[in-house]
Design an enzyme around this catalytic site. Structure first.
Site, PDB file in Angstrom:
ATOM      1  N   ASP A 144       0.816  -1.216   0.000  1.00 26.53           N
ATOM      2  CA  ASP A 144       0.000   0.000   0.000  1.00 26.53           C
ATOM      3  C   ASP A 144       0.851   1.268   0.000  1.00 26.53           C
ATOM      4  O   ASP A 144       0.475   2.265   0.597  1.00 26.53           O
ATOM      5  CB  ASP A 144      -0.913  -0.024   1.238  1.00 26.53           C
ATOM      6  CG  ASP A 144      -1.966   1.082   1.201  1.00 26.53           C
ATOM      7  OD1 ASP A 144      -2.352   1.487   0.093  1.00 26.53           O
ATOM      8  OD2 ASP A 144      -2.388   1.530   2.273  1.00 26.53           O
ATOM      9  N   CYS A 198     -21.321 -11.174  -4.064  1.00 26.89           N
ATOM     10  CA  CYS A 198     -22.183 -10.091  -3.583  1.00 26.89           C
ATOM     11  C   CYS A 198     -23.623 -10.209  -4.086  1.00 26.89           C
ATOM     12  O   CYS A 198     -24.559  -9.785  -3.399  1.00 26.89           O
ATOM     13  CB  CYS A 198     -21.609  -8.734  -3.995  1.00 26.89           C
ATOM     14  SG  CYS A 198     -20.109  -8.270  -3.108  1.00 26.89           S
ATOM     15  N   CYS A 204     -23.642  -2.140   1.580  1.00 24.03           N
ATOM     16  CA  CYS A 204     -22.544  -1.184   1.769  1.00 24.03           C
ATOM     17  C   CYS A 204     -22.861   0.160   1.130  1.00 24.03           C
ATOM     18  O   CYS A 204     -22.482   1.216   1.660  1.00 24.03           O
ATOM     19  CB  CYS A 204     -21.241  -1.754   1.217  1.00 24.03           C
ATOM     20  SG  CYS A 204     -21.269  -2.165  -0.549  1.00 24.03           S
TER      21      CYS A 204
END
EC number: 1.17.99.6
Length: 384
Positions: A144, A198, A204
């Site tokens: 990251d 999903c 979400c």
């Protein structure tokens, strides 16, 4: 599959299995292998940048398509080893912190030690182990911190699928994990992606306090509380301040509402355990910290990168959203004049407090937060 390095034959299939076992021994929960071809991700990345969804994160636009071309970061790269490591602590206390407006909510990934160094160190050890086994190897670890599309790589490597909140989801572990990559120059056999899970669920998207998930798989960072409290250097737009609630560093709402996180796993890493000063912290106490106190408490923490000024900015907003009290107003008044950016948020917070006092308003949770807390308390998501 055989491969020769310096005339030494290698069984790449066996090596791939060894790498996965070595990764588990180093503390990763899963290891996958993929190629470097991310051309399929380039159009979506370019469209996201064109819409300015990256906000003030200029480095994302500056690196452009390099993020989708790992071989440009390490010439000769043939494969990417993608890993994940759980970070959810045993005493995360999601609901109890979110529903108490006098406490500050810190995204649970940031409660312990900064993950970058830990994961990078483990990936480096994995690279060295492969290098020792092979006799020769070029490798480079990433966590990251470089222009690389880690989530598409993780998806291709079979670590999970991309959820509509744009995070990687895993059937056995939810989404509370960190990702890391090791670029190498060996043509190892690759893993296959897993099936998307999903379906029609949009939990979400509907729970996001600021509507940052503007369409499935697309987050407008400029609206995201994590961006507003971590990446944004200037003033938080006034329209978003009431919606931030008591979240002072990051936000976990889109993960907490996700049904797959009922399967989230606790971390084995002691370094990810919450620091006492950051676990269910009192907002007034946080706002009283001097810069020296802030630096001491956040030493080795991801939180330190935002600096003392932005930390106070975030806490000031949360105090504005807290129930009215003389103590809050006194605390806010005490830091006036330290910096124009902080003053702007203090003035806003005081105005919010005075409005509550004059209207005799008792703190009322926003409907989305009420729903989220109910979901957590019912156990649909592990409230560790």
């Amino acid at each position: 599959m055989l491969w020769s390095i310096m005339s030494k034959p290698l069984d790449l299939n066996q090596l791939a299995q060894n790498i996965k076992q070595w990764g588990l021994e180093l503390g990763f929960q899963q290891v996958g292998i993929t190629d470097t071809d991310l051309r399929a991700s380039e159009p979506a990345l370019q469209a996201w940048l064109d819409k300015q969804y990256h906000g003030e994160m200029a480095w994302m636009a500056r690196h452009g398509m390099m993020r989708a071309r790992p071989h440009e970061l390490l010439p000769g790269t043939l494969r990417v080893i993608s890993v994940r490591m759980n970070y959810l602590p045993a005493n995360a206390a999601f609901a109890s912190t979110l529903k108490d407006p006098t406490l500050g909510y810190v995204s649970r990934y940031a409660l312990g030690r900064d993950y970058h160094k830990l994961l990078r160190s483990r990936l480096k050890k994995l690279g060295e182990q492969i290098q020792q086994y092979c006799g020769s190897l070029n490798f480079r670890p990433f966590v990251d911190s470089a222009p690389i599309l880690e989530r598409p790589l993780a998806e291709k490597a079979g670590l999970g699928w991309t959820g509509k909140h744009s995070l990687i989801l895993n059937r056995e572990a939810g989404s509370f994990f960190f990702l890391g990559e090791l670029l190498i120059d060996l043509p190892l056999p690759v893993d296959q992606p897993v099936e998307e899970g999903c379906g029609k669920c949009v939990a979400c998207m509907t729970i996001c306090p600021t509507g940052a998930i503007v369409e499935p798989y697309t987050v407008d960072a400029r609206r995201c509380i994590s961006y507003l409290t971590i990446e944004l250097e200037g003033a938080i737009p006034e329209a978003f301040r009431p919606l931030i609630g008591n979240r002072i560093y990051g936000c976990d709402d889109c993960q907490l509402i996700c049904p797959w996180n009922r399967y989230s796993q606790l971390t084995d890493e002691a370094d990810f355990s919450p620091r006492k000063a950051l676990h269910n912290p009192d907002l007034l106490e946080l706002f009283s910290w001097s810069e020296a106190q802030f630096l001491k408490v956040t030493e080795g923490s991801a939180i330190r990168r935002i600096g003392h000024l932005r930390w106070l900015r975030n806490v000031a907003v949360a105090l504005g959203n807290a129930p009215w009290s003389n103590a809050v107003i006194t605390a806010l008044e005490s830091r006036k004049g330290e910096h124009p950016l902080l003053d702007e948020h203090i003035e806003w917070a005081i105005a919010q407090q005075i409005e509550k006092r004059n209207a005799c308003i008792i703190e009322v949770q926003l409907p989305k937060k009420q729903r989220l807390v109910r979901v957590i308390e019912k156990g649909l998501v592990r409230d560790a």
